[in-house]
Design an enzyme around this catalytic site. Structure first.
Site, PDB file in Angstrom:
ATOM      1  N   GLU A   1      -1.800  -5.433   8.721  1.00 19.68           N
ATOM      2  CA  GLU A   1      -1.033  -4.838   9.816  1.00 19.68           C
ATOM      3  C   GLU A   1      -1.733  -5.046  11.148  1.00 19.68           C
ATOM      4  OE1 GLU A   1      -0.260  -0.710   8.942  1.00 19.68           O
ATOM      5  OE2 GLU A   1       0.645  -1.159   6.990  1.00 19.68           O
TER       6      GLU A   1
ATOM      7  N   GLU B   1       8.714  -4.113  10.948  1.00 19.47           N
ATOM      8  CA  GLU B   1       9.193  -2.840  10.413  1.00 19.47           C
ATOM      9  C   GLU B   1       9.721  -1.927  11.503  1.00 19.47           C
ATOM     10  OE1 GLU B   1       6.593  -1.010   7.573  1.00 19.47           O
ATOM     11  OE2 GLU B   1       7.639   0.909   7.650  1.00 19.47           O
TER      12      GLU B   1
ATOM     13  N   LYS C   1      -1.453  -9.303   2.931  1.00 20.72           N
ATOM     14  CA  LYS C   1      -0.751  -8.858   4.134  1.00 20.72           C
ATOM     15  C   LYS C   1      -1.628  -7.884   4.894  1.00 20.72           C
ATOM     16  CE  LYS C   1       3.188  -6.200   4.028  1.00 20.72           C
ATOM     17  NZ  LYS C   1       2.754  -4.962   4.706  1.00 20.72           N
TER      18      LYS C   1
ATOM     19  N   ASP D   1       0.841  -1.204   0.000  1.00 29.51           N
ATOM     20  CA  ASP D   1       0.000   0.000   0.000  1.00 29.51           C
ATOM     21  C   ASP D   1       0.878   1.257   0.000  1.00 29.51           C
ATOM     22  OD1 ASP D   1       0.897  -0.295   2.594  1.00 29.51           O
ATOM     23  OD2 ASP D   1      -1.067  -0.053   3.544  1.00 29.51           O
ATOM     24  N   SER D   2       2.219   1.064   0.031  1.00 35.66           N
ATOM     25  CA  SER D   2       3.145   2.183  -0.208  1.00 35.66           C
ATOM     26  C   SER D   2       2.949   2.727  -1.622  1.00 35.66           C
ATOM     27  CB  SER D   2       4.590   1.741   0.000  1.00 35.66           C
ATOM     28  OG  SER D   2       4.878   0.553  -0.719  1.00 35.66           O
TER      29      SER D   2
ATOM     30  N   ASP E   1      -0.931  -6.016   0.004  1.00 36.89           N
ATOM     31  CA  ASP E   1      -1.432  -5.364   1.222  1.00 36.89           C
ATOM     32  C   ASP E   1      -2.937  -5.155   1.117  1.00 36.89           C
ATOM     33  OD1 ASP E   1       0.699  -4.956   2.977  1.00 36.89           O
ATOM     34  OD2 ASP E   1       1.272  -3.036   2.086  1.00 36.89           O
TER      35      ASP E   1
HETATM   36  N1  LIG Z   1       8.686   5.220  -0.243  1.00 34.52           N
HETATM   37  C1  LIG Z   1       8.252   4.527   0.793  1.00 34.52           C
HETATM   38  N2  LIG Z   1       9.100   3.685   1.407  1.00 34.52           N
HETATM   39  C2  LIG Z   1       8.694   2.965   2.490  1.00 34.52           C
HETATM   40  O1  LIG Z   1       9.515   2.185   3.026  1.00 34.52           O
HETATM   41  C3  LIG Z   1       7.361   3.103   2.946  1.00 34.52           C
HETATM   42  C4  LIG Z   1       6.509   3.988   2.264  1.00 34.52           C
HETATM   43  N3  LIG Z   1       6.977   4.689   1.211  1.00 34.52           N
HETATM   44  N4  LIG Z   1       5.221   4.154   2.643  1.00 34.52           N
HETATM   45  C5  LIG Z   1       4.656   3.262   3.611  1.00 34.52           C
HETATM   46  C6  LIG Z   1       5.621   2.902   4.625  1.00 34.52           C
HETATM   47  C7  LIG Z   1       6.029   4.020   5.543  1.00 34.52           C
HETATM   48  N5  LIG Z   1       7.339   3.616   5.934  1.00 34.52           N
HETATM   49  C8  LIG Z   1       8.252   4.379   6.638  1.00 34.52           C
HETATM   50  C9  LIG Z   1       8.081   5.749   6.743  1.00 34.52           C
HETATM   51  C10 LIG Z   1       9.029   6.520   7.390  1.00 34.52           C
HETATM   52  C11 LIG Z   1      10.152   5.933   7.931  1.00 34.52           C
HETATM   53  C12 LIG Z   1      11.210   6.740   8.585  1.00 34.52           C
HETATM   54  O2  LIG Z   1      12.156   6.213   9.130  1.00 34.52           O
HETATM   55  N6  LIG Z   1      11.077   8.099   8.475  1.00 34.52           N
HETATM   56  C13 LIG Z   1      12.006   9.113   8.944  1.00 34.52           C
HETATM   57  C14 LIG Z   1      12.224   9.078  10.410  1.00 34.52           C
HETATM   58  C15 LIG Z   1      11.018   9.632  11.117  1.00 34.52           C
HETATM   59  C16 LIG Z   1      11.243   9.846  12.589  1.00 34.52           C
HETATM   60  O3  LIG Z   1      12.250   9.384  13.140  1.00 34.52           O
HETATM   61  O4  LIG Z   1      10.391  10.513  13.172  1.00 34.52           O
HETATM   62  C17 LIG Z   1      13.320   9.047   8.179  1.00 34.52           C
HETATM   63  O5  LIG Z   1      14.402   8.919   8.748  1.00 34.52           O
HETATM   64  O6  LIG Z   1      13.255   9.190   6.925  1.00 34.52           O
HETATM   65  C18 LIG Z   1      10.309   4.565   7.826  1.00 34.52           C
HETATM   66  C19 LIG Z   1       9.372   3.807   7.174  1.00 34.52           C
HETATM   67  C20 LIG Z   1       7.727   2.414   5.241  1.00 34.52           C
HETATM   68  N7  LIG Z   1       6.878   2.427   4.069  1.00 34.52           N
HETATM   69  C1  LIG Z   2       7.245  -1.436   3.539  1.00 37.41           C
HETATM   70  C2  LIG Z   2       6.457  -2.670   3.197  1.00 37.41           C
HETATM   71  C3  LIG Z   2       6.650  -3.746   4.205  1.00 37.41           C
HETATM   72  C4  LIG Z   2       5.003  -2.348   3.016  1.00 37.41           C
HETATM   73  O1  LIG Z   2       4.137  -2.712   3.766  1.00 37.41           O
HETATM   74  C5  LIG Z   2       4.633  -1.533   1.846  1.00 37.41           C
HETATM   75  O2  LIG Z   2       5.475  -1.314   0.948  1.00 37.41           O
HETATM   76  O3  LIG Z   2       3.472  -1.113   1.774  1.00 37.41           O
HETATM   77 MG   LIG Z   3       2.309  -1.667   3.467  1.00 37.91          MG
END
Ligand SMILES: Nc1nc(=O)c2c([nH]1)NC[C@@H]1CN(c3ccc(C(=O)N[C@@H](CCC(=O)O)C(=O)O)cc3)CN21
Ligand SMILES: CC(C)C(=O)C(=O)O
Ligand SMILES: [Mg+2]
Length: 273
Positions: free
Chosen positions: A124, A191, A122, A53-54, A92
């Protein structure tokens, strides 16, 4: 050719994924949302293709995964199914189509399986969605769980920070993983949680545990394709390893094309009729 035909290629199944964990072969998983990209990643030998769903972020430009609809997920999934010959395809179920109502969860899963031809869904969450998971599994649809940072509940937390650093949240996550395994899930995504906790979960449950930002002690890894290709330049969390700079490659190609059109270098005689 029907989406259900196999044509001599050995398809990955939940059974094969379990064997991979049992013999210690790590499982590779990437997202795909369309035919052309899915064809390339399948041919490269990926084990699991996730129609995530990303797509809500990467394909449609939404800020979260919440707005994407079941119809839109089925559209993406059916394109991926037409491309993939070998990989196991997981889709998803989007926000709002399975939580709190196991009959709706089953209906959503059946629509995805019937209308796209994918192999699994999948969802959540853990204990909160147990009834939905059981109901989907009762119809013979393989279910992959997803714990830790669960983007569909982002507004409950407010941030995308690392999850389960506190003892109570870590204990609940381990309980949830056990519940998902007991329900009959074939695998679990973890995750953005501490590597030590993810390793403990992978050692506790028998089913494969696939991590994203969950360290190397799990049974496999998943990334969003456009992130690892360097297309989504604004997304740079620490867990992301960028394997290409497609933004640069694409920008260079576009710039050159524009220049050639303006200068009338393109098309030349051999490119004309
Ligand atoms: N492009 C993309 N990649 C992804 O991995 C992803 C999506 N979209 N959309 C749905 C979810 C959202 N996900 C995420 C979103 C943000 C972070 C993250 O680490 N964001 C910040 C930190 C935020 C914080 O610490 O408050 C970063 O470091 O970029 C990780 C996974 C994983 N998924
Ligand atoms: C980040 C993965 C696990 C996901 O759920 C997505 O791409 O939607
Ligand atoms: Mg997802």
């Amino acid at each position: 050719m029907s989406v259900h035909s196999s044509a001599n290629i050995k398809r990955i199944t939940t059974h094969i994924l379990q064997e991979m964990k049992d013999r210690g072969e790590k499982i590779s998983m990437l997202t795909a949302y369309d035919y052309s990209m899915a064809k390339i990643v399948d041919a490269a030998g990926i084990d699991i293709v996730l129609v995530g769903d990303s797509a809500s972020n990467v394909m449609a430009g939404h800020e979260t995964t919440l707005p994407i609809t079941l119809d839109q997920m089925i559209y993406h999934a059916s394109a991926v199914v037409r491309a993939v010959k070998r990989s196991f395809i997981v889709v998803d179920i989007p926000f709002g189509n399975y939580q709190g109502n196991s009959s709706e969860a089953l209906r959503s899963a059946i629509r995805i399986m019937k209308e796209s031809g994918a192999h699994a869904v999948k969802v959540e969450g853990g204990a909160e969605i147990k009834e939905s998971v059981i109901r989907i599994l009762s119809a013979g649809v393989p279910v992959m769980g997803h714990l830790g940072l669960t983007p569909q509940s982002i507004y409950k937390f407010g941030t995308y920070t690392v999850r389960a650093k506190e003892e109570a949240e870590a204990a609940k996550l381990i309980e949830d993983a056990k519940i998902l395994e007991q329900c009959g899930c074939f695998a679990i995504v973890l995750e953005k949680i501490p590597a030590s906790l993810a390793k403990k979960v992978a050692e506790t449950v028998n089913i494969p545990v696939i991590g994203i930002g969950a360290g190397g002690g799990v049974d496999g890894q998943v990334l969003v394709m456009h992130d690892m290709l360097g297309i989504t330049q604004e997304f740079k969390p620490r867990f992301l390893r960028q394997y290409a700079d497609l933004q640069k490659i694409m920008t260079d190609a576009f710039t050159e094309y524009i220049r050639d059109v303006k200068s009338q270098d393109f098309p030349n005689e051999s490119e004309s009729y």
